[in-house]
Design an enzyme around this catalytic site. Structure first.
Site, PDB file in Angstrom:
ATOM      1  N   GLY A 267      -2.934   0.496   9.042  1.00 27.18           N
ATOM      2  CA  GLY A 267      -3.418   1.008   7.759  1.00 27.18           C
ATOM      3  C   GLY A 267      -4.917   1.281   7.749  1.00 27.18           C
ATOM      4  O   GLY A 267      -5.362   2.337   7.266  1.00 27.18           O
ATOM      5  N   ALA A 268      -5.709   0.360   8.308  1.00 27.14           N
ATOM      6  CA  ALA A 268      -7.169   0.538   8.282  1.00 27.14           C
ATOM      7  C   ALA A 268      -7.571   1.731   9.151  1.00 27.14           C
ATOM      8  O   ALA A 268      -8.401   2.561   8.752  1.00 27.14           O
ATOM      9  CB  ALA A 268      -7.862  -0.732   8.758  1.00 27.14           C
TER      10      ALA A 268
ATOM     11  N   LYS B 145       0.802  -1.233   0.000  1.00 32.02           N
ATOM     12  CA  LYS B 145       0.000   0.000   0.000  1.00 32.02           C
ATOM     13  C   LYS B 145       0.833   1.280   0.000  1.00 32.02           C
ATOM     14  O   LYS B 145       0.395   2.301  -0.517  1.00 32.02           O
ATOM     15  CB  LYS B 145      -0.970  -0.001   1.190  1.00 32.02           C
ATOM     16  CG  LYS B 145      -2.099  -1.003   1.028  1.00 32.02           C
ATOM     17  CD  LYS B 145      -3.124  -0.888   2.145  1.00 32.02           C
ATOM     18  CE  LYS B 145      -4.227  -1.919   1.945  1.00 32.02           C
ATOM     19  NZ  LYS B 145      -5.281  -1.833   2.950  1.00 32.02           N
TER      20      LYS B 145
END
Ligand code: NDP
Length: 290
Positions: A141-142, A79
Site C-alpha cells: 500500500g505505501a 484502505k
C-alpha cells in the site's frame, strides 16, 4: 436570571469529530499529532483512535455519518474495502484504488489518499521529483501510494524492487499503463545494487519497523552514493538502519516521521480548512517516540 440564560445559550459543548479506523490500531500514534495541531490552532475538535474489525467497517462508516463526523482516516485492513461505502474518490485515490482519508464535503463522503501526497510534500523540501530516476523498495500500500504520487509529480523513471514478483509486476504495470512515467520491475531474491544514475531511493517496505529494528534492506551499501536522496517510510523508530547508513554516506535523508506528519497536515487541511503547523505535530510525535 435573564443574563444567565443568555450566557447558557452561548455555550457549545459539541466538539467536531474525526478518527482513525483500523485493526490493529492501538499503537497508531496519529491521534497525538492531530490533536496537538487542533490544540495549537484553537480548534475544538477531537481525533479518536477506534478499533474497527473488517466485518464492522460498514457499520462504523454509517456510525460516523449519523454522528456527524467531519471525516476519518482508515488504515489496515480498510484502505480498499472502505471505497464501497463512499460517494466518490479523489484523483490519486482512484488511481491507487486505496483510501486512507475520508472527507465530508457538501454532505458527500469522498475518499482521498494522503500517504503519497504527504510523501511528495516532504520530498519537495529536499528535491523536486520532476525528471528524476527513483528506486522504490516494496509494492504494498505505501509503495503504491508513493509511486503513483511521485509519478504524478513528474518522475520519469521508477524501478520497483520487491520480494513478491506478482505484487511488484502488478504495481509496475499500473504505473506503466496509467501514469506518465517509465516503470520497470526488479526481482529481489539476492542483494540489490542501486543503479548509479538513481536520484532518489525509497524504502516503502515494512523492514525496520518496531520491533524488528535491527532489520536491514538487502542492498549493496557501496552502491549508495552521497548525491542520492534517501527516504524511509518507517515511522517507528524514525532512525532506522537505512536512515543511519544513508546519513553516514552523506545522503540527504527523509525519515518516516516526516511522511507521517506531512500526510497528517493534508488530512487536517481537508477536514478543518486550517493549514496546521507541521513543527507542532512533529514535536508531539517526537515526544512519544522519545
Ligand atoms: P503492505 O503489507 O501493504 O506491504 C509491505 C511491503 O513490504 C511489501 O512490498 C512486502 O513485500 C515488503 N516486505 C515486508 N517484509 C519484507 C521482508 N522481510 N523482505 C522483503 N520485503 C518485505 O504494507 P504497507 O505498504 O501498507 O506499509 C509498509 C510500511 O509503510 C509499514 O511499515 C508502515 O508503517 C509504513 N507506512 C508509513 C507511513 C508514514 O506516514 N510514515 C504511511 C503508510 C505506511 P512482499 O510483497 O514480497 O510481501
Amino acid at each position: 436570571m435573564e443574563i444567565e440564560h443568555k450566557y447558557m445559550n452561548e455555550l457549545n459543548f459539541k466538539q467536531e469529530l474525526t478518527a482513525a479506523f483500523g485493526q490493529p490500531i492501538s499503537e497508531n500514534p496519529t491521534q497525538v499529532m492531530i490533536e496537538a495541531a487542533y490544540r495549537h490552532h484553537n480548534l475544538d475538535w477531537r481525533y479518536l483512535t477506534i478499533e474497527v474489525g473488517p466485518n464492522d467497517l460498514e457499520a462504523a462508516v454509517q456510525g460516523a455519518k449519523v454522528m456527524g463526523f467531519q471525516g476519518f482516516n482508515c488504515t489496515i485492513p480498510h484502505k480498499v474495502n472502505v471505497i464501497q461505502y463512499l460517494d466518490g474518490l479523489g484523483e490519486s485515490a482512484s488511481l491507487m484504488g486505496a483510501v486512507n482519508c475520508v472527507v465530508r464535503r457538501d454532505g458527500k463522503w469522498i475518499g482521498e489518499n494522503t500517504d503519497g501526497k504527504g510523501f511528495v510534500s516532504s520530498l519537495n523540501e529536499i528535491t523536486d521529483p520532476k525528471n528524476k530516476k527513483v528506486v522504490i523498495f516494496g509494492a504494498g500500500g505505501a509503495a503504491r501510494a508513493i509511486s503513483v504520487e511521485v509519478a504524478l509529480a513528474g518522475a520519469n523513471h521508477i524501478t520497483i524492487v520487491n520480494r513478491s514478483a506478482k505484487r511488484g509486476e502488478e504495481l509496475t504495470t499500473l504505473l506503466q499503463d496509467k501514469l506518465p512515467c517509465y516503470a520497470d520491475f526488479s526481482g529481489w531474491d539476492s542483494t540489490y545494487s542501486i543503479p548509479t544514475e538513481t536520484d532518489i531511493v525509497i524504502n516503502a517496505t515494512s523492514i525496520g519497523l518496531f520491533p524488528d529494528i535491527d532489520a536491514r534492506l538487502d542492498f549493496d551499501l557501496n552502491t549508495l552514493s552521497a548525491n542520492m536522496v534517501v527516504a524511509d517510510v518507517i515511522p517507528n523508530p524514525p532512525a532506522t538502519n537505512l536512515v543511519r547508513d544513508a546519513r553516514a554516506k552523506g545522503c540527504k535523508v527523509i525519515d518516516g516521521l516526516a511522511m507521517l506528519v506531512s500526510q497528517g497536515v493534508i488530512g487536517v487541511k481537508h477536514w478543518t480548512g486550517v493549514d496546521p503547523d507541521p513543527s507542532v505535530m512533529r514535536a508531539a510525535l517526537e515526544e512519544v517516540f522519545g
